[in-house]
Write a protein that holds these residues in place. Structure first.
Motif, PDB file in Angstrom:
ATOM      1  N   ASP A  31       0.878  -1.189   0.000  1.00  0.00           N
ATOM      2  CA  ASP A  31       0.000   0.000   0.000  1.00  0.00           C
ATOM      3  C   ASP A  31       0.907   1.228   0.000  1.00  0.00           C
ATOM      4  OD1 ASP A  31      -2.137   1.702   0.099  1.00  0.00           O
ATOM      5  OD2 ASP A  31      -2.750   1.185   2.137  1.00  0.00           O
ATOM      6  N   ASN A  65       1.788   7.561   2.387  1.00  0.00           N
ATOM      7  CA  ASN A  65       2.227   6.638   3.434  1.00  0.00           C
ATOM      8  C   ASN A  65       3.727   6.774   3.740  1.00  0.00           C
ATOM      9  OD1 ASN A  65      -0.149   5.453   4.289  1.00  0.00           O
ATOM     10  ND2 ASN A  65      -0.128   3.869   2.709  1.00  0.00           N
ATOM     11  N   ASP A 117       1.390   2.668   7.714  1.00  0.00           N
ATOM     12  CA  ASP A 117       0.289   1.864   7.179  1.00  0.00           C
ATOM     13  C   ASP A 117       0.774   0.458   6.826  1.00  0.00           C
ATOM     14  OD1 ASP A 117      -2.134   1.097   6.292  1.00  0.00           O
ATOM     15  OD2 ASP A 117      -2.256   2.469   4.599  1.00  0.00           O
TER      16      ASP A 117
HETATM   17 MG    MG Z   1      -3.722   1.401   3.710  1.00  0.00          MG
END
Ligand code: MG
Ligand code: GN1
Length: 369
Positions: free
Chosen positions: A223, A228, A243
Motif C-alpha cells: 500500500d 504513506n 500503514d
Molecule cells: Mg492502507
C-alpha cells in the motif's frame, strides 16, 4: 473530542503503557479503511502525542495476524537501526506502544482491536508529490523498506488480505458486479466498464511471470501510496513508511507500481477534472532513481524489466477496485460525496492511458539507471 470517541478514547487511553493523561484527540482523515485518532497526553509536564487506531475488521478479518506481522517487521527494522547506532529511531520506524499487559493490541468489549503508535513529530505526509526530490525520497523509503526486510527471519508472513493484488481475481469480481448490477449503477458507469473490460490482456501479465518463476515472492508493503511516507519537516528527507497492515508476501511490482500511481500525476486520486491528470516523466525518473538506490541491490534483471509496466497495471487494478465498489454500493472504500468511487475510478483509468502513452520512455529511463 466528539461524543462516541470521547468515552471510547478515555477507555482506550488507559489500556496502553502511556504514562500521562489524555487531553484531547482528533480524527485523522488520511486513509479509506481504519479509524485513526491523534491523541495528545499530558506526560511529565509536557504534551506528547500518540496515534490510536481501530483496525477495520471487515477488511482485515484477522487482526491478530495483522499485528503479528507488524510486530515482526517493526522489530526487525528497529534492530537494524540499533545495530547501525542510528539516532532518532522512533521517527525512523513505527513504534508500537504495548498494552499494560504487554500485548501489541487491546481487544475491547465490542470485539474491536485497537493499537497505539508513537506519533512521529516534525514530519509530514503529502497527498501528491510536489517536487521530483519528494518522489525520490518516497522511492528511496520504500526501496529501503523492502531491502531491510529481505532477511527477515522466521516463517512466511501472514497474508493479511489473501489475493490482495491478484488482478485476475479483481477482474472477476468486477465482472460479477457488472452482471449483478445490484444498485442499478452500471449504466452510469458504462464508459468505465467498457474501458475496464478492454484491458483484459493486461490482467495476467505479472501473475504469469510469477508463475513461470521469472519474478520472485518477497516481503512487500502493498500500500505504497505517496501519503504513506513521512518526510522530515526540516530536511525533506524520508523518515519512515506507515500503514503496515498489508505488509505480506508479494512482488515488488505492486509496491513500485503504486508509487508510480500516486506520485506521477499532480492530481489527487479522486480528481474530477481529468484534463489535469498527467504522467510526469521527471517525477517518474526521480522515483525510480530513489527506489533503485536501495532496491537496486537485490532486484533481478527480470524484476527490473517490469517496473514501468507495473505502474500501469496497479493503477488499472486499483481503478477496477473503485469501479467494483461503486457498482456494489460503496461498501469498501470510505466515500465523501456521491459517485466518489466512480470519480476515483475515472482518474485511475485516465492515468492508465497517460502511462500507456509513455511506457516505453519510462522503461528506457529505468534501464539507464
Ligand atoms: Mg492502507
Ligand atoms: C486503501 O488504507 P488506505 O486508504 O491507505 C486500500 C489500498 C488502495 C487505497 C486507494 C487495505 O488504502 O489498497 O490502494 O485505499 N487499502 C486496503 O487509495 O484495501
Amino acid at each position: 473530542m466528539a461524543n462516541y470517541p470521547e468515552a471510547k478514547l478515555q477507555e482506550i487511553s488507559k489500556q496502553f503503557q502511556i504514562y500521562g493523561e489524555i487531553l484531547h484527540a482528533e480524527t485523522c482523515k488520511i486513509g479509506h479503511i481504519n479509524e485513526t485518532y491523534t491523541a495528545t497526553y499530558l506526560q511529565g509536564g509536557i504534551q506528547v502525542r500518540y496515534i490510536h487506531q481501530k483496525i477495520n475488521q471487515t477488511v482485515f478479518k484477522n487482526p491478530v495476524a495483522v499485528m503479528e506481522n507488524l510486530m515482526r517487521v517493526t522489530l526487525h527494522i528497529r534492530a537494524k537501526l540499533e545495530a547501525q547506532s542510528a539516532r532518532d529511531i522512533t521517527r525512523k520506524s513505527l513504534t508500537v506502544v504495548p498494552t499494560k499487559s504487554g500485548r501489541s493490541f487491546y481487544h475491547d468489549g465490542d470485539g474491536e482491536h485497537w493499537r497505539t503508535f508513537v506519533f512521529v513529530e516534525n514530519a509530514k505526509t503529502f497527498e501528491s508529490a510536489e517536487t521530483p526530490e519528494q518522489a525520490f525520497q518516497a522511492g528511496k523509503a520504500f526501496g529501503n523498506f523492502q531491502k531491510t526486510l529481505v532477511d527477515l527471519p522466521g516463517d512466511r508472513l501472514h497474508e493479511t488480505i489473501p489475493d490482495f493484488h491478484n488482478t485476475r481475481k479483481r477482474f472477476i469480481a468486477l465482472q460479477k458486479a457488472i452482471a449483478a448490477d445490484h444498485c442499478n449503477r452500471a449504466q452510469n458507469a458504462a464508459r468505465e466498464i467498457e474501458f475496464a473490460l478492454k484491458q483484459e490482456p493486461l490482467v495476467d501479465v505479472l501473475l504469469q511471470a510469477q508463475a513461470r518463476g521469472d519474478i520472485p515472492e518477497r516481503i512487500t508493503h502493498n500500500d505504497t501510496k505517496f501519503n504513506n511516507v513521512m518526510l522530515d519537516n526540516h530536511t525533506g528527507e524520508d523518515l519512515c513508511v506507515v500503514d503496515l497492515d498489508t505488509v505480506m508476501p508479494g512482488i515488488v511490482h505492486n509496491d513500485f507500481g503504486d508509487m508510480v500511481r500516486t506520485t506521477a500525476s499532480p492530481t489527487l486520486e479522486d480528481e474530477p477534472d481529468l484534463s489535469r491528470v498527467q504522467m510526469r516523466l521527471p517525477m517518474f525518473e526521480a522515483l525510480a532513481r530513489g527506489y533503485l538506490s536501495n532496491a537496486g541491490e537485490f532486484l533481478s534483471p527480470a524484476e527490473r524489466s517490469y517496473l514501468a509496466f507495473s505502474g500501469k497495471l496497479i493503477t488499472f487494478t486499483i481503478g477496477i477496485r473503485f469501479l467494483t465498489d461503486y457498482l456494489l454500493g460503496d461498501t469498501y472504500f470510505r466515500v465523501h460525496r456521491p459517485d466518489h468511487n466512480l470519480d476515483r475510478c475515472r482518474t485511475q483509468f485516465r492515468l492508465v492511458e497517460c502511462i500507456a502513452e509513455q511506457e516505453d520512455a519510462m522503461q528506457r529511463l529505468v534501464d539507464q539507471i
